[in-house]
Design a protein around this motif. Sequence first.
Motif: not given
Length: 89
Positions: A3-8, A10-11, A20
């Motif tokens: 989940h953290q990798k996907v968020e990173y 995506t950002r 952003e």
Amino acid sequence: MLHQKVEYKTRELRQLNGQELHGLTLQELQRLEELLNIGLINVSKLKVLSLMRGQRQSFEFNNIRSSYLPEDDGRDTSLKLGLDLITII
């Protein structure tokens, strides 16, 4: 962790799109600029290759058309031209 990798990622993608960007350091902005420049160079190279291929295909199409089709015998040649074009592409 996934989940953290996907968020990173995506950002990171948003930043590549110019979103952003607030809070980024000068070093992070420079890294982003380098990535964008590399991407632009790659896109430009591919565009040139595509244009060159298009010119070659146009040349090949003209050669095929002139070698397979009679000058003008009164027949409808639109079907033959369409098939030749599909074969080249």
